[in-house]
Design an enzyme around this catalytic site. Structure first.
Site, short mmCIF file in Angstrom:
data_model
loop_
_atom_site.label_atom_id
_atom_site.label_comp_id
_atom_site.label_asym_id
_atom_site.label_seq_id
_atom_site.Cartn_x
_atom_site.Cartn_y
_atom_site.Cartn_z
N CYS A 164 0.76 -1.41 0.04
CA CYS A 164 0.17 0.06 0.06
C CYS A 164 0.80 1.41 -0.06
O CYS A 164 0.24 2.45 -0.32
CB CYS A 164 -0.96 0.12 1.34
SG CYS A 164 -2.02 -1.32 1.24
N HIS A 304 -2.81 7.39 6.87
CA HIS A 304 -3.02 6.30 6.10
C HIS A 304 -4.32 5.86 6.40
O HIS A 304 -5.21 5.47 5.71
CB HIS A 304 -2.08 5.29 6.48
CG HIS A 304 -2.02 4.21 5.45
ND1 HIS A 304 -2.00 3.89 4.41
CD2 HIS A 304 -2.30 2.60 6.31
CE1 HIS A 304 -2.05 2.66 4.07
NE2 HIS A 304 -2.35 1.85 5.13
N GLU A 315 -1.20 5.04 14.20
CA GLU A 315 -0.81 5.89 13.28
C GLU A 315 -0.77 7.37 14.44
O GLU A 315 -0.01 8.07 14.02
CB GLU A 315 -1.54 6.34 12.05
CG GLU A 315 -1.16 7.25 11.21
CD GLU A 315 -1.68 7.15 9.83
OE1 GLU A 315 -1.19 7.97 8.91
OE2 GLU A 315 -2.61 6.49 9.64
N LYS A 336 -9.67 8.04 2.71
CA LYS A 336 -10.05 6.87 2.47
C LYS A 336 -11.40 6.63 2.89
O LYS A 336 -12.20 5.63 2.47
CB LYS A 336 -9.11 5.63 3.03
CG LYS A 336 -7.78 5.59 2.55
CD LYS A 336 -7.01 4.35 3.18
CE LYS A 336 -5.56 4.30 2.49
NZ LYS A 336 -4.67 5.31 2.95
N HIS A 341 -9.91 2.19 -0.09
CA HIS A 341 -8.40 1.86 -0.06
C HIS A 341 -7.88 1.28 -1.41
O HIS A 341 -8.19 0.25 -1.64
CB HIS A 341 -7.77 0.93 1.02
CG HIS A 341 -6.44 0.89 1.39
ND1 HIS A 341 -5.43 1.50 0.48
CD2 HIS A 341 -5.78 0.33 2.29
CE1 HIS A 341 -4.49 1.22 1.32
NE2 HIS A 341 -4.62 0.44 2.29
N PHE A 402 1.58 -3.71 3.97
CA PHE A 402 1.90 -5.08 4.48
C PHE A 402 3.28 -5.19 4.42
O PHE A 402 3.81 -4.88 3.26
CB PHE A 402 0.92 -6.16 3.85
CG PHE A 402 -0.44 -6.18 4.09
CD1 PHE A 402 -0.87 -5.49 5.22
CD2 PHE A 402 -1.23 -7.01 3.48
CE1 PHE A 402 -2.19 -5.55 5.55
CE2 PHE A 402 -2.67 -7.24 3.95
CZ PHE A 402 -3.18 -6.29 4.97
#
Length: 416
Positions: A164, A304, A315, A336, A341, A402
């Site tokens: 991502c 994010h 975060e 998002k 996403h 990831f």
């Protein structure tokens, strides 16, 4: 910091809330949700039956029909958004195309093509009848290759693949290639098209996706107490990065200046973020250091913010660590909540959101907030539900992937 300054001279977007740059911004600033029941396949047996799809998209409106059939959907998206960005930047044949490169990002690449070809083989009689375009349509690097072929750009050409964080990595590489005098202009950004059985099924098995089938339009709920996972999106964002003097010499408009980038690894877990937000802390510190800026110089962070139970708190913990008391003077939002996403394409469209926030003086909201989560300090301005007007001199965009991949980019209002 190297002396060559890098600015943004063109933008393009193809997203679940708008198929052009202007439509994307209209969707962002008006808090539009792009989530709805999935139309690309029968979801009746899946735990998640919705997604943030690109709507009303016909590739043949932009690409020759024969060529379009030889492109995976993620590459079609890349071509359309980069066409818009190139036109927006006013790039033409007068530029030295040996000094124009393409650095693109995708997290997965041609998953539609892979799924279709392998499914056809399994359903057949065992005789291999794969398309001769199977491999070139599937591989991620074909996006950068076809962009360069379309425009004749002969400079540096490759993709970045960091889950991502892929397209933010691409932007960072583009920034550095120009700073290092390896190119004068780089077409960069990222695209993803994974709304299909394999991706939905795979993410469902990880319990990563929201399963709020009764209310898909409100399913992406970053920082909300009842968030239950991310909403899968698709689309593309493109940016033209250009050396400042080169841009000035051809009279290009300038949206913003790229000030710095940071990259880091959690070195912790295959999918979960570091519990203390260590990688996120480091990547924001690295970006600030690269930019020669202080935390107090930042006005807005596009986080994010995926709407997952684990990711959102880590975060925020990292932001508080890096920004201290200044964190309470920031605007923070997760777009998002509107776009879903986009995986490898997320960083591109979110960097564009930061650039437009600087350009327009408007902070896009975090929509779908219903219930406060006591885990988040109420003094934080998470820009819930409605856009806010504010002068934005500098903005930071975070993307985490990831494998523990983290990338941040800092943009600033251009000043001579």
């Amino acid at each position: 910091m190297l002396s060559r300054r890098v600015v943004v001279t063109g933008l393009g977007a193809l997203t679940p809330i708008g198929n052009t740059l202007q439509a994307y911004w209209d969707g962002l600033s008006n808090g539009v949700s792009g989530s709805a029941l999935t139309t690309q396949f029968d979801t009746s047996k899946f735990k998640t039956q919705f997604s943030c799809e690109v709507k009303n998209f016909d590739p043949t409106d932009f690409i020759d029909r024969k060529e379009a059939r030889r492109m995976d959907r993620f590459t079609q998206f890349a071509i359309v958004s980069t066409d818009e960005a190139v036109k927006d930047a006013g790039l033409n044949d007068s530029v030295n195309k040996d000094r124009v490169g393409v650095i693109w990002g995708t997290g997965i690449g041609g998953l539609h093509t892979f799924l279709n070809e392998v499914t056809a083989f399994v359903k057949g009689d065992g005789t291999p009848r794969f398309s001769p375009f199977f491999i070139p349509m599937m591989i991620g690097d074909i996006s950068a290759g076809l962009i360069s072929i379309r425009h004749g750009y002969r400079g540096p050409n490759f993709i970045t693949m960091a889950a991502c964080a892929s397209s933010t990595n691409a932007i960072a590489d583009a920034f550095n290639y120009i700073r290092l005098n390896k190119a004068d202009v780089i077409v960069t950004g990222g695209s993803e098209a994974c709304v299909n059985e394999a991706a939905i099924g795979g993410f469902n098995s990880m319990k990563a996706l929201s399963e709020r089938n009764d209310s898909p339009e409100t399913a992406s709920r970053p920082f909300d107490l009842d968030r239950d996972g991310f909403v899968l999106g698709e689309g593309s964002g493109a940016l033209i990065l250009e050396e400042l003097e080169h841009a000035k010499a051809r009279g290009a408009k300038i949206y913003a200046e790229v000030m710095g980038c940071g990259l880091s690894a959690d070195a912790y877990h295959m999918t979960a973020p570091h519990p203390d937000g260590l990688g996120a802390i480091n990547v924001m510190k690295y970006a600030l250091e690269d930019a020669g800026m202080k935390p107090e110089d930042i006005d807005y962070i596009n986080v994010h913010g995926t709407s997952t139970p684990l990711g959102d708190p880590q975060e925020i913990k990292a932001i508080l660590n890096v920004f201290g008391e200044h964190a309470f003077k920031l605007n923070i939002s997760s777009t998002k909540s509107m776009t879903g996403h986009l995986l490898g394409g997320a960083g591109a469209i979110e960097t564009i959101a930061c650039i437009l926030a600087i350009h327009k003086g408007i902070i896009p909201p975090t929509i779908n907030h219903f219930t406060d989560d006591p885990a988040f300090d109420p003094r934080l301005n998470l820009t819930f539900n409605k856009a806010q007007h504010r002068e934005v001199n500098a903005a930071l965009s975070n993307t985490f992937g990831f494998g523990g991949h983290n990338a941040s980019v800092i943009l600033k209002k251009f000043v001579e």
